[in-house]
Scaffold this active site. Structure first.
Site, PDB file in Angstrom:
ATOM      1  N   ASN A  27       0.860  -1.187   0.000  1.00  0.00           N
ATOM      2  CA  ASN A  27       0.000   0.000   0.000  1.00  0.00           C
ATOM      3  C   ASN A  27       0.894   1.234   0.000  1.00  0.00           C
ATOM      4  OD1 ASN A  27      -1.797   2.057   0.527  1.00  0.00           O
ATOM      5  ND2 ASN A  27      -2.202   1.453   2.655  1.00  0.00           N
ATOM      6  N   LYS A  29       0.114   4.292  -0.280  1.00  0.00           N
ATOM      7  CA  LYS A  29      -0.528   5.493   0.293  1.00  0.00           C
ATOM      8  C   LYS A  29      -0.302   6.680  -0.659  1.00  0.00           C
ATOM      9  CE  LYS A  29       0.044   3.416   4.761  1.00  0.00           C
ATOM     10  NZ  LYS A  29       0.021   3.572   6.191  1.00  0.00           N
ATOM     11  N   HIS A 119      -9.549   1.434   4.930  1.00  0.00           N
ATOM     12  CA  HIS A 119      -8.260   1.639   5.593  1.00  0.00           C
ATOM     13  C   HIS A 119      -8.459   2.645   6.736  1.00  0.00           C
ATOM     14  CE1 HIS A 119      -4.152   2.805   6.399  1.00  0.00           C
ATOM     15  NE2 HIS A 119      -3.792   1.691   5.796  1.00  0.00           N
ATOM     16  N   GLU A 121      -6.813   5.044   7.709  1.00  0.00           N
ATOM     17  CA  GLU A 121      -6.561   6.446   7.356  1.00  0.00           C
ATOM     18  C   GLU A 121      -7.766   7.059   6.636  1.00  0.00           C
ATOM     19  OE1 GLU A 121      -2.799   5.715   5.441  1.00  0.00           O
ATOM     20  OE2 GLU A 121      -1.985   5.155   7.401  1.00  0.00           O
ATOM     21  N   GLU A 189      -5.505  -4.735  10.535  1.00  0.00           N
ATOM     22  CA  GLU A 189      -4.454  -3.756  10.796  1.00  0.00           C
ATOM     23  C   GLU A 189      -4.758  -3.002  12.085  1.00  0.00           C
ATOM     24  OE1 GLU A 189      -2.305  -2.438   6.969  1.00  0.00           O
ATOM     25  OE2 GLU A 189      -4.139  -1.287   7.102  1.00  0.00           O
ATOM     26  N   GLY A 195       2.385   2.357  10.793  1.00  0.00           N
ATOM     27  CA  GLY A 195       3.372   3.438  10.676  1.00  0.00           C
ATOM     28  C   GLY A 195       4.081   3.773  11.971  1.00  0.00           C
ATOM     29  N   SER A 235       3.319  -1.957  10.365  1.00  0.00           N
ATOM     30  CA  SER A 235       4.770  -2.025  10.612  1.00  0.00           C
ATOM     31  C   SER A 235       5.382  -3.369  10.242  1.00  0.00           C
ATOM     32  CB  SER A 235       5.084  -1.650  12.069  1.00  0.00           C
ATOM     33  OG  SER A 235       4.682  -0.326  12.323  1.00  0.00           O
TER      34      SER A 235
HETATM   35  P1  PGA Z   1       2.798   0.437   7.621  1.00  0.00           P
HETATM   36  O1  PGA Z   1       1.353   0.678   7.000  1.00  0.00           O
HETATM   37  O2  PGA Z   1       3.326  -0.866   7.049  1.00  0.00           O
HETATM   38  O3  PGA Z   1       3.607   1.630   7.181  1.00  0.00           O
HETATM   39  O4  PGA Z   1       2.641   0.358   9.101  1.00  0.00           O
HETATM   40  C1  PGA Z   1       0.455  -0.401   6.790  1.00  0.00           C
HETATM   41  C2  PGA Z   1      -0.825   0.132   6.176  1.00  0.00           C
HETATM   42  O5  PGA Z   1      -1.276   1.211   6.555  1.00  0.00           O
HETATM   43  O6  PGA Z   1      -1.434  -0.530   5.300  1.00  0.00           O
END
Ligand code: PGA
Length: 278
Positions: A27, A29, A119, A121, A189, A195, A235
């Site tokens: 992903n 983003k 997601h 976000e 997640e 992140g 992460s």
């Molecule tokens: P990350 O993000 O691997 O940077 O923690 C995962 C995601 O948001 O899909």
């Protein structure tokens, strides 16, 4: 996970064995313009051909921003690359006066196979409800794509309800909008792990993945529950991927930050090496 869920799950017959092809999804983003996207996919393809990646053993998907999809699609088709294309979001509406939105039909036309919905976000930054997430999943399915339904608890949810309750509730509401026979992928997640550099432990991921799969048995029956891939995200890195992939109910990973670094993402995709070595 609550004691009750676990007891209920243990009392049942085990699910029929079903081979699930692992899925490693990147992903991106809101990163990389279309030229940078082409460069990354080319490097990734070279890296994977170097290591002779077995695509029948693990599927690899990339989820670029909308503006990169056409370029990446063209590259995948021209060079016959075995990477799957995903989109990061979709409108729940078919067409019309929805300025700034992108429809499922538009994505399907670009050979998009997967669509991320829900997601964290998007839930947090755009106020998406579980129902909206379900409607987006339905729109993706109606255009022939597979929705990847993201669920996960915040740190406060974890404290208050434990790990599994919120993801299970989010999945239940979303699936209420999706036809019974629709294929989907679930991405678990934990919001606190995204992140943050602080991934869940493999055992935490397995506990929630197992609870989600048990719940899927009630919602969709044993066959769909056994077939559905459940990914862990938050992460994920080459250092921790093997631990997740060893878990029986974790079928892959949704990778954010690390999917932008070609060497690191390639090492994650090669998780089998670490799994067998470890
Ligand atoms: P990350 O993000 O691997 O940077 O923690 C995962 C995601 O948001 O899909």
């Amino acid at each position: 996970m609550t004691g009750n869920t676990q007891e209920g799950a243990d009392a049942r017959q085990p699910l029929p064995f079903m081979e699930r092809t692992p899925l490693i999804a990147g992903n991106w983003k809101m990163n990389l313009d279309h030229l940078q996207a082409i460069a990354l996919v080319q490097k990734l393809a070279w890296g994977l051909s170097d290591v002779r990646h077995d695509f029948s053993a693990a599927e690899v998907a990339v989820f670029p921003p909308f503006t990169d999809l056409r370029s990446v699609q063209t590259l995948l088709a021209a060079d016959k690359l075995s990477l799957t294309l995903g989109a990061q979001d979709v409108s729940p509406h078919e067409a019309g006066a929805y300025t700034g939105d992108i429809s499922a039909a538009m994505l399907a036309k670009l050979d998009v196979s997967y669509v991320l919905v829900g997601h964290s976000e998007r839930r947090q930054g755009h106020g998406e409800s579980d129902e909206t997430v379900g409607l987006k999943a339905r729109a993706a399915h109606a255009s022939g794509m597979v929705p990847m339904i993201c669920v996960g608890e915040t740190a406060a949810d974890l404290e208050e309800h434990g790990a599994a309750a919120i993801p299970v509730a989010q999945l239940t509401t979303a699936l209420a909008q999706l036809p019974e026979d629709a294929e989907f992928v679930v991405a678990y997640e934990p919001v606190w792990a995204i992140g943050s550099g602080q991934a869940a432990t493999p055992e935490q991921a397995e506990d929630v993945a197992r609870a989600l799969r048990e719940h899927l048995r009630d919602l969709r029956g044993d066959d769909r529950a056994a077939r559905t891939r459940i990914l862990y995200g938050g992460s994920v890195a080459s250092q921790n991927i093997a631990g997740f992939m060893r878990q029986p109910n974790v079928d892959g990973a949704l990778v954010g930050g690390a999917s932008l670094k070609v060497d690191e993402f390639t090492r994650i995709i090669q998780f089998q090496k670490h799994v067998t070595a470890g």
